[in-house]
Design an enzyme around this catalytic site. Sequence first.
Site, short mmCIF file in Angstrom:
data_model
loop_
_atom_site.label_atom_id
_atom_site.label_comp_id
_atom_site.label_asym_id
_atom_site.label_seq_id
_atom_site.Cartn_x
_atom_site.Cartn_y
_atom_site.Cartn_z
CE LYS A 262 12.29 -17.58 2.15
NZ LYS A 262 13.89 -16.31 2.25
CE LYS B 117 16.15 -16.30 13.21
NZ LYS B 117 17.41 -16.57 12.27
CE LYS C 160 12.14 -9.29 9.11
NZ LYS C 160 13.65 -8.76 8.92
#
Length: 332
Positions: free
Chosen positions: A113, A195, A198
């Site tokens: 991140k 994977k 969204k």
Amino acid sequence: MENKKVLSMIQPSGLPTLGNYLGALKNWSNVAAEYDCAFAVADLHAITVRQDPQKFKKQIFDMYSLLLALGLKPEKNIIFVQSQVPTHAQLAWILDCYTQFGEMSRMTQFKDKSKAHPENINVGLFAYPALMAADILLYQADYVPVGADQKQHLEITRDIAERFNGLYGDTFTVPEPLIVETGARIMSLQDPTKKMSKSDPNPKGYISIFDGKDIIAKRIKSAVTDSEACVRFAEGKDGVNNLMSIYSCCTGKTNEEIEAEFAGQGYGIFKQAVADAVIEELGPLQDEFARITADRAYVEDCMKQGADTAYRISSRTLAKVMKKVGYYQFKK
Ligand code: TRP
């Protein structure tokens, strides 16, 4: 004997995908039938990335309503919103002080991140696993259902719990991952090696659990397959394997049954069947969600009751911890 305890939490960052649903959420009501469960919306975790206040508020309400729409029972399970229960932030601070900079720095989610958002590497993002540890340890959970991406956070939770227990004597239950047999890893419809997510820049890669029939059908029809034109589960057939997993999760059929069902048929017919199965799976959930969100007073009642119960239970653990650390407490 008391039932084993399970805690599950989900962040309210946009509505989940078909992958989140089939891989985890769909199974939560089964977990609830077997264990003493607490379910929560992890909205404190969600602000480690910037949220738009209006949208955020709605996402918290919607995610909480979705938990109810899944069939989880507020009379039976504790269903709450994390920010409405102050003990989480309190214990998180204490656990921060029992967690080393070095071990936090090794968390792959933090590293990923930080790379993805170099403009906002905040301290919360760094300390996130200690908050997650607080969530879990406050309820003395025996098991936590986690996907691959959260496994490392559960491991550090165990390390923190064992360290604290070692210093002060038995305080926390050391939690274990709950491996659920059903529930597949659903991949992107456009790149079935990744994977389903969204945050995929290509919306054709995912189906949201609130997509309508037409979108669902369109997305499945444009899913990547291969040129073999044979429905079978095999290495190298990632696209077909993924559609088979989706079909299997929605219908309960095994791969062999699916292969037999579509023997000699092309992908067109197979995709139509997958689309129909997904529509049939999501339809009742969408109806239930609409019914629940229309009744704001009911949802808020459940939230209040859930927060009260969660506070009562988690306060016991927090008091125990504070006593061990040496905080000044009044005699009862
Ligand atoms: N970090 C988890 C996720 O992003 C959400 C979460 C927060 C959680 N606290 C938790 C999951 C406690 C299980 C237990 O998916």
